[in-house]
Design a protein around this motif. Sequence first.
Motif, mmCIF file in Angstrom:
data_model
loop_
_atom_site.group_PDB
_atom_site.id
_atom_site.type_symbol
_atom_site.label_atom_id
_atom_site.label_comp_id
_atom_site.label_asym_id
_atom_site.label_seq_id
_atom_site.Cartn_x
_atom_site.Cartn_y
_atom_site.Cartn_z
ATOM 1 N N LEU A 171 34.485 -59.279 -74.147
ATOM 2 C CA LEU A 171 33.265 -59.713 -74.758
ATOM 3 C C LEU A 171 32.035 -59.048 -74.080
ATOM 4 C CD1 LEU A 171 33.238 -63.756 -74.860
ATOM 5 C CD2 LEU A 171 33.245 -62.304 -76.811
ATOM 6 N N PHE A 172 32.259 -58.076 -73.013
ATOM 7 C CA PHE A 172 31.227 -57.452 -72.272
ATOM 8 C C PHE A 172 30.512 -56.521 -73.173
ATOM 9 C CE2 PHE A 172 29.731 -53.994 -69.627
ATOM 10 C CZ PHE A 172 28.759 -54.726 -68.619
ATOM 11 N N PRO A 173 31.212 -55.683 -74.132
ATOM 12 C CA PRO A 173 30.430 -54.848 -74.769
ATOM 13 C C PRO A 173 29.210 -55.556 -75.849
ATOM 14 C CG PRO A 173 32.789 -54.202 -74.997
ATOM 15 C CD PRO A 173 32.606 -55.634 -74.094
ATOM 16 N N LEU A 174 29.682 -56.668 -76.359
ATOM 17 C CA LEU A 174 28.941 -57.596 -77.130
ATOM 18 C C LEU A 174 27.657 -57.794 -76.286
ATOM 19 C CD1 LEU A 174 32.109 -58.658 -78.540
ATOM 20 C CD2 LEU A 174 30.271 -58.840 -80.182
ATOM 21 N N MET A 175 28.013 -58.355 -75.035
ATOM 22 C CA MET A 175 26.702 -58.971 -74.332
ATOM 23 C C MET A 175 26.009 -57.818 -73.889
ATOM 24 S SD MET A 175 27.897 -61.881 -74.379
ATOM 25 C CE MET A 175 26.842 -62.842 -73.303
ATOM 26 N N VAL A 176 26.338 -56.588 -73.482
ATOM 27 C CA VAL A 176 25.577 -55.232 -73.344
ATOM 28 C C VAL A 176 24.727 -54.901 -74.481
ATOM 29 C CG1 VAL A 176 25.526 -52.915 -72.909
ATOM 30 C CG2 VAL A 176 26.973 -54.475 -71.779
ATOM 31 N N LEU A 177 25.256 -55.103 -75.786
ATOM 32 C CA LEU A 177 24.682 -54.605 -76.896
ATOM 33 C C LEU A 177 23.783 -55.286 -77.607
ATOM 34 C CD1 LEU A 177 27.876 -52.569 -78.630
ATOM 35 C CD2 LEU A 177 25.868 -51.652 -77.308
ATOM 36 N N THR A 178 23.826 -56.762 -77.321
ATOM 37 C CA THR A 178 22.811 -57.722 -77.581
ATOM 38 C C THR A 178 21.845 -57.752 -76.535
ATOM 39 O OG1 THR A 178 24.151 -59.448 -76.893
ATOM 40 C CG2 THR A 178 24.551 -59.063 -79.009
ATOM 41 N N GLY A 179 21.872 -57.295 -75.298
ATOM 42 C CA GLY A 179 20.958 -57.347 -74.214
ATOM 43 C C GLY A 179 20.991 -58.578 -73.392
ATOM 44 N N GLU A 180 22.334 -59.525 -73.973
ATOM 45 C CA GLU A 180 22.296 -60.634 -73.104
ATOM 46 C C GLU A 180 22.965 -60.495 -71.606
ATOM 47 O OE1 GLU A 180 24.479 -64.109 -74.748
ATOM 48 O OE2 GLU A 180 23.476 -63.464 -76.861
ATOM 49 N N ALA A 181 23.570 -59.387 -71.421
ATOM 50 C CA ALA A 181 23.956 -59.060 -70.124
ATOM 51 C C ALA A 181 23.005 -58.453 -69.167
ATOM 52 C CB ALA A 181 25.013 -57.800 -70.230
ATOM 53 N N GLU A 182 21.913 -57.628 -69.655
ATOM 54 C CA GLU A 182 20.694 -57.360 -69.166
ATOM 55 C C GLU A 182 19.948 -58.658 -68.651
ATOM 56 O OE1 GLU A 182 16.841 -54.437 -69.471
ATOM 57 O OE2 GLU A 182 18.200 -54.689 -71.084
ATOM 58 N N ALA A 183 19.748 -59.437 -69.584
ATOM 59 C CA ALA A 183 18.800 -60.703 -69.291
ATOM 60 C C ALA A 183 19.681 -61.301 -68.180
ATOM 61 C CB ALA A 183 18.873 -61.486 -70.762
ATOM 62 N N ALA A 184 21.021 -61.558 -68.199
ATOM 63 C CA ALA A 184 21.654 -62.499 -67.137
ATOM 64 C C ALA A 184 21.421 -61.697 -65.838
ATOM 65 C CB ALA A 184 23.179 -62.664 -67.638
ATOM 66 N N ALA A 185 21.617 -60.423 -66.039
ATOM 67 C CA ALA A 185 21.464 -59.794 -64.654
ATOM 68 C C ALA A 185 20.197 -59.843 -63.938
ATOM 69 C CB ALA A 185 21.631 -58.354 -64.746
ATOM 70 N N LYS A 186 19.142 -59.856 -64.791
ATOM 71 C CA LYS A 186 17.666 -60.032 -64.351
ATOM 72 C C LYS A 186 17.188 -61.720 -63.907
ATOM 73 C CE LYS A 186 15.542 -56.062 -66.625
ATOM 74 N NZ LYS A 186 14.700 -55.535 -67.639
ATOM 75 N N GLU A 187 18.024 -62.501 -64.726
ATOM 76 C CA GLU A 187 17.851 -63.654 -64.175
ATOM 77 C C GLU A 187 18.160 -64.051 -62.890
ATOM 78 O OE1 GLU A 187 19.164 -68.133 -65.920
ATOM 79 O OE2 GLU A 187 19.471 -66.323 -67.249
ATOM 80 N N HIS A 188 19.220 -63.503 -62.362
ATOM 81 C CA HIS A 188 19.886 -63.478 -61.099
ATOM 82 C C HIS A 188 19.323 -62.531 -60.092
ATOM 83 C CE1 HIS A 188 22.931 -65.761 -63.585
ATOM 84 N NE2 HIS A 188 23.079 -66.556 -62.658
ATOM 85 N N GLY A 189 18.148 -61.955 -60.373
ATOM 86 C CA GLY A 189 17.759 -61.011 -59.482
ATOM 87 C C GLY A 189 18.445 -59.692 -59.222
ATOM 88 N N GLU A 190 19.200 -59.285 -60.460
ATOM 89 C CA GLU A 190 20.020 -58.050 -60.091
ATOM 90 C C GLU A 190 19.493 -57.143 -61.119
ATOM 91 O OE1 GLU A 190 23.881 -59.126 -61.273
ATOM 92 O OE2 GLU A 190 24.209 -60.733 -59.870
ATOM 93 N N ALA A 191 19.561 -55.684 -60.649
ATOM 94 C CA ALA A 191 19.078 -54.593 -61.253
ATOM 95 C C ALA A 191 19.935 -54.154 -62.364
ATOM 96 C CB ALA A 191 18.731 -53.429 -60.397
ATOM 97 N N TRP A 192 19.223 -53.811 -63.313
ATOM 98 C CA TRP A 192 20.083 -53.253 -64.722
ATOM 99 C C TRP A 192 19.821 -51.855 -64.763
ATOM 100 C CZ3 TRP A 192 23.933 -55.445 -66.986
ATOM 101 C CH2 TRP A 192 24.297 -54.858 -68.216
ATOM 102 N N PRO A 193 20.829 -50.965 -64.957
ATOM 103 C CA PRO A 193 20.666 -49.644 -65.091
ATOM 104 C C PRO A 193 19.494 -49.199 -66.013
ATOM 105 C CG PRO A 193 22.985 -50.189 -64.932
ATOM 106 C CD PRO A 193 22.369 -51.611 -65.410
ATOM 107 N N GLU A 194 19.217 -48.116 -65.779
ATOM 108 C CA GLU A 194 18.028 -47.418 -66.509
ATOM 109 C C GLU A 194 18.214 -46.009 -66.920
ATOM 110 O OE1 GLU A 194 15.810 -49.028 -68.058
ATOM 111 O OE2 GLU A 194 15.698 -50.785 -66.952
ATOM 112 N N GLY A 195 17.609 -45.311 -67.953
ATOM 113 C CA GLY A 195 17.792 -43.933 -68.167
ATOM 114 C C GLY A 195 19.224 -43.359 -68.554
ATOM 115 N N ASP A 196 19.663 -42.464 -67.996
ATOM 116 C CA ASP A 196 20.858 -41.761 -68.656
ATOM 117 C C ASP A 196 22.264 -42.799 -68.255
ATOM 118 O OD1 ASP A 196 19.800 -39.625 -69.304
ATOM 119 O OD2 ASP A 196 20.329 -38.464 -67.506
ATOM 120 N N GLU A 197 21.951 -43.590 -66.999
ATOM 121 C CA GLU A 197 23.198 -44.554 -66.698
ATOM 122 C C GLU A 197 23.324 -45.570 -67.735
ATOM 123 O OE1 GLU A 197 24.605 -47.212 -62.933
ATOM 124 O OE2 GLU A 197 22.657 -46.277 -62.754
#
Length: 241
Positions: free
Chosen positions: A154-180
């Motif tokens: 399910l991870f690709p769907l979570m990434v492409l909807t932005g839910e993975a990023e939102a969950a990471a930030k909610e837990h104080g974790e950085a989310w990749p930017e730029g080329d990564e």
Amino acid sequence: MTTPNTMPPPLGDEQLDRLETLLEAPELEEAMRLDEIQGYLCAALSGPQPIDEEDRLVNILGSEDALDSEAGREAAELIRQFAEALAADLAAGDPPALLLYPKDENGDGPSDYLPWCQAYLAGVDQAAEDWFECIEEDGGEEAEEQADYLDERLFPLMVLTGEAEAAAKEHGEAWPEGDERAAIEQECEDDLPQAVADIYRFWLAKRGVETIRNDAPHVGRNDPCPCGSGRKFKQCCGREQ
């Protein structure tokens, strides 16, 4: 017409164009778009049990009144054929050719994966039984492994909807930017078709195991096929038995 030992043919371009036209009818103003229908069906046909066909059609077309309209009835028949062919492909492990619209309304630029993925996750949410709760009911190490596998697919769907990023930030974790970030999103776009096929086959296999374990009633030849295609068992998975 489907004959024994043949797979249901996918909808051709002409049928897809007709369905797309029907979805623009005034009676179907709340209907999903074509890309959303495909994403939704991939999830609705999966899970512990497929979402009931009539419920699927109401959800796709927007209301019972829409389904009962002239345009709705014609669209419903095309959607049934679409679901049947999609279920057959997924059961064979064939990743679907995604129906995507471009992000730019003018028809230029990259494909927009967001509506497709959001519709898929809506199908997951509408399942009669929560996917992960169903797995957790089994308990034990195998259940943990199955939950981890499902989470991974399910991870690709979570990434492409932005839910993975939102969950990471909610837990104080950085989310990749730029080329990564771009590389991760590209990898998820590439992996998405196979991921949804893997998820479908995961649940198909699990339903088979649970049917034996729970000693469920035998599926009659004229009963709806448990694979979720919407066809009778004798016309689908039971046609070679």
